[in-house]
Each structure stands twice: as C-alpha cells, then as structure tokens.
Design an enzyme around this catalytic site. Structure first.
Site, mmCIF file in Angstrom:
data_model
loop_
_atom_site.group_PDB
_atom_site.id
_atom_site.type_symbol
_atom_site.label_atom_id
_atom_site.label_comp_id
_atom_site.label_asym_id
_atom_site.label_seq_id
_atom_site.Cartn_x
_atom_site.Cartn_y
_atom_site.Cartn_z
ATOM 1 C CG HIS A 130 -1.648 1.250 1.473
ATOM 2 N ND1 HIS A 130 -2.961 1.458 1.082
ATOM 3 C CD2 HIS A 130 -1.260 2.409 2.083
ATOM 4 C CE1 HIS A 130 -3.330 2.671 1.432
ATOM 5 N NE2 HIS A 130 -2.326 3.274 2.044
ATOM 6 C CD GLU A 131 2.056 3.401 3.668
ATOM 7 O OE1 GLU A 131 2.286 4.507 3.131
ATOM 8 O OE2 GLU A 131 1.054 3.183 4.365
ATOM 9 C CG HIS A 134 0.157 6.174 -0.587
ATOM 10 N ND1 HIS A 134 -0.938 6.863 -1.082
ATOM 11 C CD2 HIS A 134 -0.262 5.600 0.577
ATOM 12 C CE1 HIS A 134 -1.965 6.696 -0.266
ATOM 13 N NE2 HIS A 134 -1.583 5.936 0.748
ATOM 14 C CD GLU A 201 -4.693 6.431 2.673
ATOM 15 O OE1 GLU A 201 -4.529 5.203 2.849
ATOM 16 O OE2 GLU A 201 -3.749 7.242 2.680
#
Length: 319
Positions: A130-131, A134, A201
């Site tokens: 997930h990071e 980003h 998100e």
C-alpha cells in the site's frame, strides 16, 4: 477518475489560496500569495521527507540490520517496478506505516515496531505494498503540497484578522472579506485536503493489493491496525496532527467516522472494497504478484537489528 478529481481539488486549493490573498490585499495581495505558495511548495518539495522522518525519530535500516522487513520491501518494489526506497523503522507501539518522498527515486517507507510485532509476514507485505502504491502514484508529493497549501491558507486567514479590516489597505470586500478569509477559506482548505487524502487511500489500497498479489493480506492488516490504533496512542502523531493523513490508518485517537472531517475512509469500507477485489481476482492463499513473499514464514522476523543500535523491540508474535 480519481486522478482527475485530485487534480481538480488541487487546482481549487491554489485558487482558494490566491483568493484569500486578493481579499486581504487586492491584486497585490494575490500576487504575494502566489509567490508565497510557490516558495513554500518549493521548500516542501525538497525537504518534506527529512522533516517528517525527523518528527518520528525514524531509524533507517538495511538488509543486514533488518533482513526480513527490508526483504519484504525489496520484493514488493521489484514487483511494482519501482526503485528500492529507503526503509525506516519508527519506535512506536502503535501499528502503523507511511511513505514519503518527492518522487519514486527519492522515496522512503516507514513502519512502526508495533506493526512489525503484531502483524503476520503477509499482512506486513500488504501494508508495505500500500505504501509503495502511494509512492508509485506520487501521492506523497500530492499530499505534501495540499498540506502546505492548507497550512498557508490558515496562516493568511490569521493575517487577515490583523490587517484585512483596515480601510487603508486594498481589501475589496471589507469586513465580509475578512470573515471569509478567517473562517470559510481555512475550513474549505481543510475539507479539500481531507477529500484528497481519502481519494488517494482507496487508489493505494487497490494498487497495493495488485503489487502484493492478494487483497486479503491488506484487508486483514487494515482491520488489525484500525482496532489497535484507537487503543494505543501515538504521541508523536498527537503532537503533529498535520501529518495524520500520511499514515495508512489515522493515528490520532477518536477518529472512526467516514465523513467530511476524516482524513481517511472508513476502514470497514476499505476492507469491503478489498474483499470485492479478491473475489474479482479469484485469489487463493498465495498472491500472484509475489511468490517469494508468500512462501516465507509468517513469523520469521528476527528480534535483533531493528535500529542502528541493534536494540530489540518488545516481544511480539514475530519474536
């Protein structure tokens, strides 16, 4: 659609900032506001990552000091086609993580000791994917710019209180303009910042699930992090609430609602979206995107070498 929405919201933030400058000082004030915004964004572009990592006293680790954690990030970066980011650990009992950096070539990811202790190997992979999403989507730069603009708009609102109501200045709207600059503009900026954060998100959840290969890894991690984040306080985050939007789950206490004043979407909504994605992908227990990650032991992270000093974190399920 999310990219277009984000671009529109960023454009609105810029226009709002210049409008506050116009309310305070007419055209001259608008130009000063524009120059100020450019200077602040330039500084944030080059220094935001170092500032945030310093706020949380993050320790950089490598393949020797934290082999399993570093290896997870390395495999995921390879899956995503990204350069290897710098890898950090935050000494905090609250399970959480964030990414920072102006672009993929200058990115950093950070996970707390609480996250590494309480999550399984696969769940950590889901979080770090997930990071990295980003980073790949350049959300780290987008959120830095929005935070900077929101803070600058609030600063101009306070400035308007002292100088905006003076009849001798160039304020074209008088006292009404002062009220707009003081109250409406900062509130609108905060709402836009939160809306951008929530939009990014959802995108990072989806792309992160693709990077690690199994949406259920991330959905399971989100549930655990959300439950713990509201019980275990993050003192550094409480002292720096403007950074809350950077974390995978809001680190501030008492934040559970998916409304206009939330920096993150409702966790249950995110989990439901990931579970739908898992059904669409028809994934099994092993992710398609990272067999090397999936086949490792879920509790194989060593207790030594978490920081530069080699200090051990408290015992947890990975010990």
């Amino acid at each position: 659609m999310n990219l277009i929405r984000t671009a529109m919201l960023l454009a609105f933030m810029t226009v709002l900032f210049m409008a506050v400058g116009f309310v305070i000082g007419g055209r001259g004030g608008m130009m000063i506001a524009f120059v100020l915004a450019a200077a602040m964004n330039f500084f944030s572009y080059w220094n935001s990552d170092r500032m945030v990592l310093s706020m949380y006293r993050a320790q950089e680790v490598d393949a020797r000091s934290a082999p399993e954690y570093y290896g997870i990030v390395r495999e995921l970066a390879k899956n995503a086609g990204l350069p290897m980011p710098r890898v950090y650990i935050i000494d905090s009992p609250q399970p959480n993580a964030f990414a920072t950096g102006r672009n993929p070539e200058n990115a950093a990811v950070a996970a707390s000791t609480g996250l590494l202790q309480s999550l399984s190997h696969q769940e950590v992979a889901g979080v770090m994917a997930h990071e990295l999403a980003h980073v790949q989507n350049r959300d780290t730069l987008t959120m830095t710019l929005t935070a900077t603009l929101a803070g600058a708009i609030s600063m101009l609102g306070n400035f308007a209180f002292f100088f905006g109501g003076n009849r001798d200045n160039n304020n074209p709207l008088g006292f009404i303009g002062v009220l707009i600059a003081m109250i409406v503009a900062p509130l609108a900026a905060a709402l836009v910042q939160m809306a951008i954060s929530r939009t990014r998100e959802y995108s990072a959840d989806r792309r992160g699930a693709e990077i690690c290969g199994n949406p259920l890894w991330l959905s399971s991690a989100l549930g655990k992090i959300a439950r713990a984040a509201h019980v275990v306080h993050n003192d550094d985050a409480e002292r720096n609430p403007a950074t809350a939007h950077m974390f995978i789950i809001n680190p501030l206490s008492g934040e559970r609602m998916d409304n206009l004043f939330s920096t993150h979407p409702n966790t249950e909504n995110r989990i439901a979206a990931l579970e739908r994605m898992a059904r669409e992908m028809s994934t099994g227990s092993t992710g398609a995107g990272g067999p090397d990650i999936a086949t490792r032991k879920s509790r194989s992270v060593p207790r030594t070498g978490w920081g530069r000093g080699g200090s051990e974190p408290p015992k947890g399920p990975w010990s």
